[in-house]
Design a protein around this motif. Structure first.
Motif, PDB file in Angstrom:
ATOM      1  N   ARG A  91      -4.650   7.462   3.996  1.00  0.00           N
ATOM      2  CA  ARG A  91      -4.228   8.435   5.012  1.00  0.00           C
ATOM      3  C   ARG A  91      -3.060   7.908   5.830  1.00  0.00           C
ATOM      4  N   ALA A  97       0.833  -1.199   0.000  1.00  0.00           N
ATOM      5  CA  ALA A  97       0.000   0.000   0.000  1.00  0.00           C
ATOM      6  C   ALA A  97       0.873   1.255   0.000  1.00  0.00           C
ATOM      7  N   ALA A 129      -6.441   7.634  -2.675  1.00  0.00           N
ATOM      8  CA  ALA A 129      -7.066   6.327  -2.476  1.00  0.00           C
ATOM      9  C   ALA A 129      -7.717   5.815  -3.757  1.00  0.00           C
ATOM     10  N   GLN A 130      -8.417   6.693  -4.460  1.00  0.00           N
ATOM     11  CA  GLN A 130      -9.071   6.291  -5.698  1.00  0.00           C
ATOM     12  C   GLN A 130      -8.057   5.864  -6.750  1.00  0.00           C
ATOM     13  N   LYS A 145      -8.541  11.207  -0.411  1.00  0.00           N
ATOM     14  CA  LYS A 145      -9.600  10.594  -1.211  1.00  0.00           C
ATOM     15  C   LYS A 145      -9.123  10.343  -2.637  1.00  0.00           C
ATOM     16  N   ILE A 160      -7.136   1.771  -3.090  1.00  0.00           N
ATOM     17  CA  ILE A 160      -7.167   1.353  -1.683  1.00  0.00           C
ATOM     18  C   ILE A 160      -8.184   2.197  -0.939  1.00  0.00           C
ATOM     19  N   SER A 161      -8.420   1.854   0.324  1.00  0.00           N
ATOM     20  CA  SER A 161      -9.384   2.613   1.115  1.00  0.00           C
ATOM     21  C   SER A 161      -8.799   3.971   1.504  1.00  0.00           C
ATOM     22  N   LYS A 162      -9.693   4.900   1.807  1.00  0.00           N
ATOM     23  CA  LYS A 162      -9.264   6.246   2.186  1.00  0.00           C
ATOM     24  C   LYS A 162      -8.484   6.229   3.490  1.00  0.00           C
ATOM     25  N   SER A 163      -8.899   5.404   4.434  1.00  0.00           N
ATOM     26  CA  SER A 163      -8.188   5.345   5.717  1.00  0.00           C
ATOM     27  C   SER A 163      -6.784   4.761   5.546  1.00  0.00           C
ATOM     28  N   LEU A 164      -6.647   3.773   4.688  1.00  0.00           N
ATOM     29  CA  LEU A 164      -5.328   3.203   4.424  1.00  0.00           C
ATOM     30  C   LEU A 164      -4.458   4.210   3.686  1.00  0.00           C
TER      31      LEU A 164
END
Length: 61
Positions: free
Chosen positions: A51, A15, A40-41, A37, A45-49
């Motif tokens: 971050r 990641a 992540a897109q 955001k 991957i997810s937004k939290s990952l």
């Protein structure tokens, strides 16, 4: 007796690599702070990952 706060685990290497690649490509646009955001897109991957990876990369450099 003192409380010890454990540091959060580092994000997965795969990641971090994806986020680093996206951020390198975005350097041309000269954003002051990467948008989690959007990163992540683009990294898939997810937004939290995203971050967590951004914070990890910022602390590492």
């Amino acid at each position: 007796m003192s409380l010890q706060v454990a540091e959060p685990a580092a994000p997965p290497n795969w990641a971090v690599q994806r986020v680093a690649t996206v951020m390198q490509r975005q350097e041309a646009s000269a954003q002051s702070r990467p948008d989690a955001k959007r990163v992540a897109q683009k990294a898939g991957i997810s937004k939290s990952l995203a971050r967590r990876c951004i914070v990890y990369l910022a602390a590492k450099s």
